[in-house]
Motif scaffolding. Structure first.
Motif, PDB file in Angstrom:
ATOM      1  N   LYS A  98      -1.127 -23.489 -26.365  1.00  0.00           N
ATOM      2  CA  LYS A  98      -0.341 -22.388 -27.604  1.00  0.00           C
ATOM      3  C   LYS A  98       0.925 -23.211 -28.429  1.00  0.00           C
ATOM      4  CE  LYS A  98      -0.518 -17.385 -25.225  1.00  0.00           C
ATOM      5  NZ  LYS A  98       0.433 -16.704 -24.915  1.00  0.00           N
ATOM      6  N   ALA A  99       0.673 -22.673 -30.133  1.00  0.00           N
ATOM      7  CA  ALA A  99       1.366 -24.155 -30.683  1.00  0.00           C
ATOM      8  C   ALA A  99       2.644 -23.359 -31.008  1.00  0.00           C
ATOM      9  CB  ALA A  99       0.591 -24.850 -31.521  1.00  0.00           C
ATOM     10  N   TYR A 100       3.973 -23.466 -30.801  1.00  0.00           N
ATOM     11  CA  TYR A 100       4.294 -22.225 -31.413  1.00  0.00           C
ATOM     12  C   TYR A 100       5.391 -22.906 -32.972  1.00  0.00           C
ATOM     13  CZ  TYR A 100       4.339 -19.497 -27.095  1.00  0.00           C
ATOM     14  OH  TYR A 100       4.036 -19.209 -26.359  1.00  0.00           O
ATOM     15  N   PHE A 101       5.152 -22.418 -33.896  1.00  0.00           N
ATOM     16  CA  PHE A 101       5.661 -22.878 -35.193  1.00  0.00           C
ATOM     17  C   PHE A 101       6.070 -21.758 -36.193  1.00  0.00           C
ATOM     18  CE2 PHE A 101       1.460 -22.000 -36.113  1.00  0.00           C
ATOM     19  CZ  PHE A 101       1.142 -21.803 -37.391  1.00  0.00           C
ATOM     20  N   LYS A 102       6.798 -22.252 -37.148  1.00  0.00           N
ATOM     21  CA  LYS A 102       7.658 -21.260 -38.266  1.00  0.00           C
ATOM     22  C   LYS A 102       6.939 -21.338 -39.743  1.00  0.00           C
ATOM     23  CE  LYS A 102      11.943 -19.867 -36.363  1.00  0.00           C
ATOM     24  NZ  LYS A 102      13.499 -19.548 -36.627  1.00  0.00           N
ATOM     25  N   ASP A 103       6.478 -21.070 -40.208  1.00  0.00           N
ATOM     26  CA  ASP A 103       5.081 -21.346 -41.556  1.00  0.00           C
ATOM     27  C   ASP A 103       6.072 -21.213 -42.293  1.00  0.00           C
ATOM     28  OD1 ASP A 103       6.466 -18.702 -42.182  1.00  0.00           O
ATOM     29  OD2 ASP A 103       4.268 -17.380 -42.198  1.00  0.00           O
TER      30      ASP A 103
END
Length: 163
Positions: A98-103
């Motif tokens: 799982k790669a967590y990011f903010k768009d």
């Protein structure tokens, strides 16, 4: 510099993914390649992302699109869920992550994928990835006979709500 590595390995970037991204060291496992690719997105090392993709798949990726996504995202953390094979003695491996990011709109996102890697001539390459559908979150809010929220066009019970 003692910056922590983007891949959450508890090592510094300089002692973890940076040598792999810069080509001074090879990824020893499929997981190491996966971690370096995440770090490459976080550090916008677009050419490395293309170079670490298997030659048979490179035409399917756009350097411009990769760079745009990498730059527009604020990469938060990488979570390795599972690894199947992909060790130094293997030639094929699978890594679920799982790669967590903010768009670009600062909305929190999770990219959950199972990636397949192949080793040729001692070098690991990314071959393909399959998005993992989030079954549990939908199950809490979706009627089993309703259209699936993933957009497949199937009923929820025949798609993400299936056992």
């Amino acid at each position: 510099m003692n910056n922590p590595c983007f891949c959450n390995s508890n090592l510094t970037f300089e002692n973890c993914c940076k040598p792999i991204i810069e080509g001074t060291q090879q990824a020893s496992t499929a997981e190491a390649l996966m971690r370096s690719r995440y770090s490459a997105y976080a550090s916008v090392a677009t050419q490395y992302l293309l170079d670490s993709t298997h030659i048979s798949e490179r035409a399917n990726y756009s350097k411009t699109e990769i760079e745009t996504w990498a730059k527009e995202s604020s990469w938060q953390k990488l979570e390795i869920i599972a690894c199947k094979n992909g060790l130094e003695e293997d030639s094929v491996g699978e890594v679920e992550f799982k790669a967590y990011f903010k768009d670009s709109k600062n909305a929190s996102k999770i990219h959950h994928e199972k990636s397949v890697f192949q080793k040729e001539n001692g070098i690991w390459y990314f071959v393909s990835g399959e998005i993992v559908k989030p079954k549990i979150a939908y199950a809490l809010t979706t009627d089993r006979n309703a259209p699936c929220p993933c957009g497949s066009g199937k009923k929820f019970k025949k798609c993400c709500g299936g056992a």
